[in-house]
Design a protein around this motif. Structure first.
Motif, PDB file in Angstrom:
ATOM      1  N   MET A  66       0.831  -1.204   0.000  1.00  0.00           N
ATOM      2  CA  MET A  66       0.000   0.000   0.000  1.00  0.00           C
ATOM      3  C   MET A  66       0.871   1.262   0.000  1.00  0.00           C
ATOM      4  O   MET A  66       0.546   2.245  -0.666  1.00  0.00           O
ATOM      5  CB  MET A  66      -0.946  -0.007   1.203  1.00  0.00           C
ATOM      6  CG  MET A  66      -1.966  -1.139   1.179  1.00  0.00           C
ATOM      7  SD  MET A  66      -2.973  -1.141  -0.295  1.00  0.00           S
ATOM      8  CE  MET A  66      -4.022   0.234   0.059  1.00  0.00           C
ATOM      9  N   ILE A  67       1.980   1.240   0.739  1.00  0.00           N
ATOM     10  CA  ILE A  67       2.881   2.392   0.765  1.00  0.00           C
ATOM     11  C   ILE A  67       3.475   2.626  -0.618  1.00  0.00           C
ATOM     12  O   ILE A  67       3.500   3.758  -1.116  1.00  0.00           O
ATOM     13  CB  ILE A  67       3.992   2.190   1.823  1.00  0.00           C
ATOM     14  CG1 ILE A  67       3.386   2.300   3.231  1.00  0.00           C
ATOM     15  CG2 ILE A  67       5.118   3.195   1.640  1.00  0.00           C
ATOM     16  CD1 ILE A  67       4.339   1.895   4.332  1.00  0.00           C
ATOM     17  N   TRP A  68       3.929   1.557  -1.274  1.00  0.00           N
ATOM     18  CA  TRP A  68       4.493   1.699  -2.614  1.00  0.00           C
ATOM     19  C   TRP A  68       3.437   2.183  -3.608  1.00  0.00           C
ATOM     20  O   TRP A  68       3.739   2.982  -4.504  1.00  0.00           O
ATOM     21  CB  TRP A  68       5.106   0.382  -3.081  1.00  0.00           C
ATOM     22  CG  TRP A  68       6.468   0.159  -2.529  1.00  0.00           C
ATOM     23  CD1 TRP A  68       6.837  -0.716  -1.557  1.00  0.00           C
ATOM     24  CD2 TRP A  68       7.664   0.862  -2.887  1.00  0.00           C
ATOM     25  NE1 TRP A  68       8.178  -0.614  -1.287  1.00  0.00           N
ATOM     26  CE2 TRP A  68       8.710   0.351  -2.098  1.00  0.00           C
ATOM     27  CE3 TRP A  68       7.945   1.867  -3.794  1.00  0.00           C
ATOM     28  CZ2 TRP A  68      10.013   0.812  -2.205  1.00  0.00           C
ATOM     29  CZ3 TRP A  68       9.242   2.326  -3.899  1.00  0.00           C
ATOM     30  CH2 TRP A  68      10.259   1.802  -3.110  1.00  0.00           C
ATOM     31  N   ALA A  73       1.438   6.580  -6.968  1.00  0.00           N
ATOM     32  CA  ALA A  73       0.335   7.475  -7.339  1.00  0.00           C
ATOM     33  C   ALA A  73       0.738   8.933  -7.149  1.00  0.00           C
ATOM     34  O   ALA A  73       0.447   9.788  -7.993  1.00  0.00           O
ATOM     35  CB  ALA A  73      -0.896   7.143  -6.503  1.00  0.00           C
ATOM     36  N   ALA A  74       1.426   9.242  -6.046  1.00  0.00           N
ATOM     37  CA  ALA A  74       1.875  10.613  -5.795  1.00  0.00           C
ATOM     38  C   ALA A  74       2.867  11.066  -6.868  1.00  0.00           C
ATOM     39  O   ALA A  74       2.803  12.204  -7.345  1.00  0.00           O
ATOM     40  CB  ALA A  74       2.506  10.716  -4.406  1.00  0.00           C
ATOM     41  N   LEU A  75       3.775  10.172  -7.276  1.00  0.00           N
ATOM     42  CA  LEU A  75       4.726  10.514  -8.334  1.00  0.00           C
ATOM     43  C   LEU A  75       4.023  10.763  -9.665  1.00  0.00           C
ATOM     44  O   LEU A  75       4.378  11.692 -10.393  1.00  0.00           O
ATOM     45  CB  LEU A  75       5.765   9.406  -8.485  1.00  0.00           C
ATOM     46  CG  LEU A  75       6.838   9.361  -7.405  1.00  0.00           C
ATOM     47  CD1 LEU A  75       7.704   8.120  -7.585  1.00  0.00           C
ATOM     48  CD2 LEU A  75       7.698  10.603  -7.457  1.00  0.00           C
ATOM     49  N   LEU A  76       3.035   9.956  -9.977  1.00  0.00           N
ATOM     50  CA  LEU A  76       2.302  10.150 -11.222  1.00  0.00           C
ATOM     51  C   LEU A  76       1.547  11.471 -11.227  1.00  0.00           C
ATOM     52  O   LEU A  76       1.549  12.200 -12.225  1.00  0.00           O
ATOM     53  CB  LEU A  76       1.336   8.989 -11.460  1.00  0.00           C
ATOM     54  CG  LEU A  76       1.982   7.679 -11.892  1.00  0.00           C
ATOM     55  CD1 LEU A  76       0.955   6.562 -11.918  1.00  0.00           C
ATOM     56  CD2 LEU A  76       2.618   7.832 -13.255  1.00  0.00           C
ATOM     57  N   VAL A  77       0.901  11.803 -10.123  1.00  0.00           N
ATOM     58  CA  VAL A  77       0.165  13.062 -10.034  1.00  0.00           C
ATOM     59  C   VAL A  77       1.123  14.242 -10.127  1.00  0.00           C
ATOM     60  O   VAL A  77       0.874  15.220 -10.848  1.00  0.00           O
ATOM     61  CB  VAL A  77      -0.678  13.101  -8.738  1.00  0.00           C
ATOM     62  CG1 VAL A  77      -1.244  14.489  -8.492  1.00  0.00           C
ATOM     63  CG2 VAL A  77      -1.806  12.087  -8.819  1.00  0.00           C
TER      64      VAL A  77
END
Length: 125
Positions: A66-68, A73-77
């Motif tokens: 879940m952390i990964w 997701a944060a990197l993609l955004v």
């Protein structure tokens, strides 16, 4: 009549021998079937243990997964925001260059006209 009796006795002994052979074959098949059932049971128990171990391993690694997932997701955004900023800035810069050039041409044309005879007469008016 004794031939018929002898032949009947021979058929009976042949039948008895065939039945004994069949019984021993069925006994062998039953033993083989029991062995196959034991093998299947052992394989099913092993598969069950493996499934339990896999579910325990997944339960342990789930928070890390879940952390990964959240980091990806944060990197993609963030990447999307940076790309949108760069594209918007580039388009804005190009539009500003075109508008500034047009403004400079208009001002240059007005200054050039002011230096003509018509422009000097208009200034005197």
């Amino acid at each position: 009549m004794s031939d018929a009796r002898a032949e009947g006795k021979k058929l009976f002994t042949d039948l008895q021998a065939s039945l004994k052979d069949a019984q021993s074959a069925f006994t062998g098949l039953a033993a083989e079937q029991k062995q196959q059932c034991r093998t299947i049971t052992e394989a099913a128990e092993k598969a069950s243990r493996t499934a339990v171990e896999a579910s325990e391993a997944f339960a342990v690694s789930k928070p890390r997964l879940m952390i990964w997932t959240a980091l990806c997701a944060a990197l993609l955004v963030s990447g999307g925001w940076l790309a949108a900023f760069w594209v918007g800035r580039h388009d804005g810069w190009a539009a500003g260059q075109v508008a500034g050039r047009q403004e400079a041409l208009t001002a240059n044309a007005a200054a050039s006209w002011a230096n003509t005879a018509s422009g000097k007469m208009a200034k005197q008016l």
